[in-house]
Design a protein around this motif. Structure first.
Motif, PDB file in Angstrom:
ATOM      1  N   LEU A 172       0.827  -1.204   0.000  1.00  0.00           N
ATOM      2  CA  LEU A 172       0.000   0.000   0.000  1.00  0.00           C
ATOM      3  C   LEU A 172       0.863   1.258   0.000  1.00  0.00           C
ATOM      4  N   PHE A 173       1.891   1.292   0.847  1.00  0.00           N
ATOM      5  CA  PHE A 173       2.729   2.478   0.952  1.00  0.00           C
ATOM      6  C   PHE A 173       3.518   2.715  -0.337  1.00  0.00           C
ATOM      7  N   ILE A 174       4.048   1.637  -0.910  1.00  0.00           N
ATOM      8  CA  ILE A 174       4.801   1.777  -2.164  1.00  0.00           C
ATOM      9  C   ILE A 174       3.898   2.323  -3.269  1.00  0.00           C
ATOM     10  N   TRP A 175       2.676   1.775  -3.360  1.00  0.00           N
ATOM     11  CA  TRP A 175       1.749   2.250  -4.376  1.00  0.00           C
ATOM     12  C   TRP A 175       1.405   3.723  -4.174  1.00  0.00           C
ATOM     13  N   LEU A 176       1.079   4.122  -2.941  1.00  0.00           N
ATOM     14  CA  LEU A 176       0.704   5.513  -2.685  1.00  0.00           C
ATOM     15  C   LEU A 176       1.860   6.464  -2.988  1.00  0.00           C
ATOM     16  N   ALA A 177       3.086   6.054  -2.639  1.00  0.00           N
ATOM     17  CA  ALA A 177       4.249   6.896  -2.915  1.00  0.00           C
ATOM     18  C   ALA A 177       4.478   7.031  -4.414  1.00  0.00           C
ATOM     19  N   LEU A 178       4.375   5.924  -5.142  1.00  0.00           N
ATOM     20  CA  LEU A 178       4.549   5.970  -6.597  1.00  0.00           C
ATOM     21  C   LEU A 178       3.453   6.800  -7.259  1.00  0.00           C
ATOM     22  N   ALA A 179       2.210   6.600  -6.778  1.00  0.00           N
ATOM     23  CA  ALA A 179       1.090   7.343  -7.361  1.00  0.00           C
ATOM     24  C   ALA A 179       1.261   8.845  -7.156  1.00  0.00           C
ATOM     25  N   GLU A 180       1.720   9.218  -5.959  1.00  0.00           N
ATOM     26  CA  GLU A 180       1.828  10.637  -5.634  1.00  0.00           C
ATOM     27  C   GLU A 180       3.006  11.309  -6.326  1.00  0.00           C
ATOM     28  N   HIS A 181       4.136  10.593  -6.453  1.00  0.00           N
ATOM     29  CA  HIS A 181       5.359  11.236  -6.926  1.00  0.00           C
ATOM     30  C   HIS A 181       5.754  10.874  -8.355  1.00  0.00           C
ATOM     31  N   ALA A 182       5.221   9.769  -8.887  1.00  0.00           N
ATOM     32  CA  ALA A 182       5.664   9.336 -10.214  1.00  0.00           C
ATOM     33  C   ALA A 182       4.521   9.128 -11.202  1.00  0.00           C
ATOM     34  N   ILE A 183       3.484   8.389 -10.804  1.00  0.00           N
ATOM     35  CA  ILE A 183       2.446   8.011 -11.762  1.00  0.00           C
ATOM     36  C   ILE A 183       1.426   9.125 -11.951  1.00  0.00           C
ATOM     37  N   PHE A 184       0.920   9.675 -10.833  1.00  0.00           N
ATOM     38  CA  PHE A 184      -0.078  10.748 -10.890  1.00  0.00           C
ATOM     39  C   PHE A 184       0.378  11.929 -10.030  1.00  0.00           C
ATOM     40  N   PRO A 185       1.478  12.576 -10.386  1.00  0.00           N
ATOM     41  CA  PRO A 185       1.994  13.651  -9.524  1.00  0.00           C
ATOM     42  C   PRO A 185       1.062  14.847  -9.404  1.00  0.00           C
ATOM     43  N   ALA A 186       0.164  15.022 -10.383  1.00  0.00           N
ATOM     44  CA  ALA A 186      -0.745  16.166 -10.343  1.00  0.00           C
ATOM     45  C   ALA A 186      -2.093  15.824  -9.717  1.00  0.00           C
ATOM     46  N   ALA A 187      -2.267  14.583  -9.253  1.00  0.00           N
ATOM     47  CA  ALA A 187      -3.549  14.165  -8.679  1.00  0.00           C
ATOM     48  C   ALA A 187      -3.818  14.914  -7.376  1.00  0.00           C
ATOM     49  N   PRO A 188      -5.048  15.345  -7.174  1.00  0.00           N
ATOM     50  CA  PRO A 188      -5.387  16.091  -5.942  1.00  0.00           C
ATOM     51  C   PRO A 188      -5.584  15.152  -4.753  1.00  0.00           C
ATOM     52  N   LEU A 189      -4.472  14.656  -4.190  1.00  0.00           N
ATOM     53  CA  LEU A 189      -4.569  13.698  -3.086  1.00  0.00           C
ATOM     54  C   LEU A 189      -5.070  14.341  -1.801  1.00  0.00           C
ATOM     55  N   HIS A 190      -5.160  15.663  -1.771  1.00  0.00           N
ATOM     56  CA  HIS A 190      -5.743  16.318  -0.596  1.00  0.00           C
ATOM     57  C   HIS A 190      -7.247  16.081  -0.541  1.00  0.00           C
ATOM     58  N   SER A 191      -7.836  15.665  -1.677  1.00  0.00           N
ATOM     59  CA  SER A 191      -9.267  15.379  -1.733  1.00  0.00           C
ATOM     60  C   SER A 191      -9.527  14.001  -1.136  1.00  0.00           C
ATOM     61  N   ILE A 192     -10.456  13.916  -0.184  1.00  0.00           N
ATOM     62  CA  ILE A 192     -10.728  12.652   0.506  1.00  0.00           C
ATOM     63  C   ILE A 192     -11.158  11.541  -0.454  1.00  0.00           C
ATOM     64  N   PRO A 193     -12.107  11.760  -1.372  1.00  0.00           N
ATOM     65  CA  PRO A 193     -12.482  10.665  -2.276  1.00  0.00           C
ATOM     66  C   PRO A 193     -11.338  10.209  -3.169  1.00  0.00           C
ATOM     67  N   VAL A 194     -10.486  11.142  -3.640  1.00  0.00           N
ATOM     68  CA  VAL A 194      -9.347  10.760  -4.491  1.00  0.00           C
ATOM     69  C   VAL A 194      -8.337   9.960  -3.682  1.00  0.00           C
ATOM     70  N   TYR A 195      -8.038  10.423  -2.477  1.00  0.00           N
ATOM     71  CA  TYR A 195      -7.077   9.689  -1.644  1.00  0.00           C
ATOM     72  C   TYR A 195      -7.604   8.298  -1.320  1.00  0.00           C
ATOM     73  N   TRP A 196      -8.895   8.186  -1.022  1.00  0.00           N
ATOM     74  CA  TRP A 196      -9.455   6.867  -0.716  1.00  0.00           C
ATOM     75  C   TRP A 196      -9.468   5.981  -1.952  1.00  0.00           C
ATOM     76  N   PHE A 197      -9.719   6.545  -3.140  1.00  0.00           N
ATOM     77  CA  PHE A 197      -9.690   5.777  -4.382  1.00  0.00           C
ATOM     78  C   PHE A 197      -8.301   5.181  -4.591  1.00  0.00           C
ATOM     79  N   PHE A 198      -7.271   5.986  -4.379  1.00  0.00           N
ATOM     80  CA  PHE A 198      -5.903   5.480  -4.506  1.00  0.00           C
ATOM     81  C   PHE A 198      -5.613   4.441  -3.416  1.00  0.00           C
ATOM     82  N   THR A 199      -6.164   4.677  -2.227  1.00  0.00           N
ATOM     83  CA  THR A 199      -5.974   3.717  -1.144  1.00  0.00           C
ATOM     84  C   THR A 199      -6.663   2.403  -1.456  1.00  0.00           C
ATOM     85  N   GLN A 200      -7.858   2.440  -2.036  1.00  0.00           N
ATOM     86  CA  GLN A 200      -8.552   1.221  -2.449  1.00  0.00           C
ATOM     87  C   GLN A 200      -7.685   0.394  -3.386  1.00  0.00           C
ATOM     88  N   ILE A 201      -7.100   1.053  -4.377  1.00  0.00           N
ATOM     89  CA  ILE A 201      -6.223   0.350  -5.321  1.00  0.00           C
ATOM     90  C   ILE A 201      -5.043  -0.273  -4.581  1.00  0.00           C
TER      91      ILE A 201
END
Length: 231
Positions: A172-201
């Motif tokens: 989970l941590f590796i995925w979230l770090a990659l998503a935030e810094h490499a795969i989707f760096p512009a994603a609004p992870l401050h948004s609760i539904p977006v962060y939870w969507f990434f967490t679900q994955i």
């Protein structure tokens, strides 16, 4: 792009909540109570991140364990070993999902800033929260078997559950770090539904990653029984 991501995130969140609510309603309103009360938490939490697949699994393998189902239909059919194994994975996953939710809520309530590379605070607290929840689950299981020894619960968790939970959390941590810094760096992870969507994955990926770990534990009879085996 952001609009599509928000739409997917809200949809995933709604589907997860709906599935979780359906399981809770079946337990508490329709009366299909689980003989092991922990499973009334494990099944809904699993539905939060896996969605309809968890509801189908509950309907097939969890609901028939209830006293009401047995009264109406007789003894439940014997579950395949694969089902017991998947339920063990659901159990580990519920530790991680609850740990992530509670840690995120605590970080938000305290007001800790996790931006600028400080997300590790949330990751670390999520891991330790998952471990604490796992120990509580083990203690509750021991209590249902009329044993109330905290050290026994800690040892049982460390031996049978900690490897799987660690595999879940690390993935989970590796995925979230990659998503935030490499795969989707512009994603609004401050948004609760977006962060939870990434967490679900990430939790679904963790479910897959913990599979071989739990297979090894089962093969060596370290984790030999499903969480709802003791009734």
């Amino acid at each position: 792009m952001h609009t599509l991501l928000l739409l997917l995130s809200w949809t995933a969140l709604a589907v997860g909540i709906a599935g979780s609510a359906a399981v809770v309603a079946d337990n508490l309103i329709l009366g299909y109570r689980q003989p092991v009360k922990l499973m009334e938490l494990v099944w809904p939490v699993t539905a939060l991140y896996i969605g309809p697949a968890a509801v189908v699994a509950y309907w097939k393998w969890g609901r028939p364990r209830s006293h009401q189902w047995r009264q109406r239909h007789g003894p439940p059919p014997k579950r395949p070993r694969q089902a017991d194994f998947l339920i063990q994975l659901c159990h580990d996953g519920s530790h991680c999902a609850l740990g992530t939710i509670l840690a995120g809520a605590a970080v938000f309530a305290i007001g800790i800033d996790t931006s600028g590379g400080k997300r590790w605070v949330e990751y670390t607290s999520g891991y330790f929260m998952a471990v604490a929840i796992g120990v509580v689950f083990r203690y509750s299981a021991e209590a249902q078997r009329r044993r109330r020894r905290i050290w026994a619960a800690i040892k049982a968790f460390a031996r049978a559950d900690l490897p799987g939970v660690s595999a879940f959390e690390l993935t989970l941590f590796i995925w979230l770090a990659l998503a935030e810094h490499a795969i989707f760096p512009a994603a609004p992870l401050h948004s609760i539904p977006v962060y939870w969507f990434f967490t679900q994955i990430g939790l679904i990926a963790g479910f897959i990653a913990a599979w071989p770990t739990n297979l090894w534990l089962a093969h060596h009879r370290i984790k030999a029984e499903p969480p709802d085996a003791f009734e």
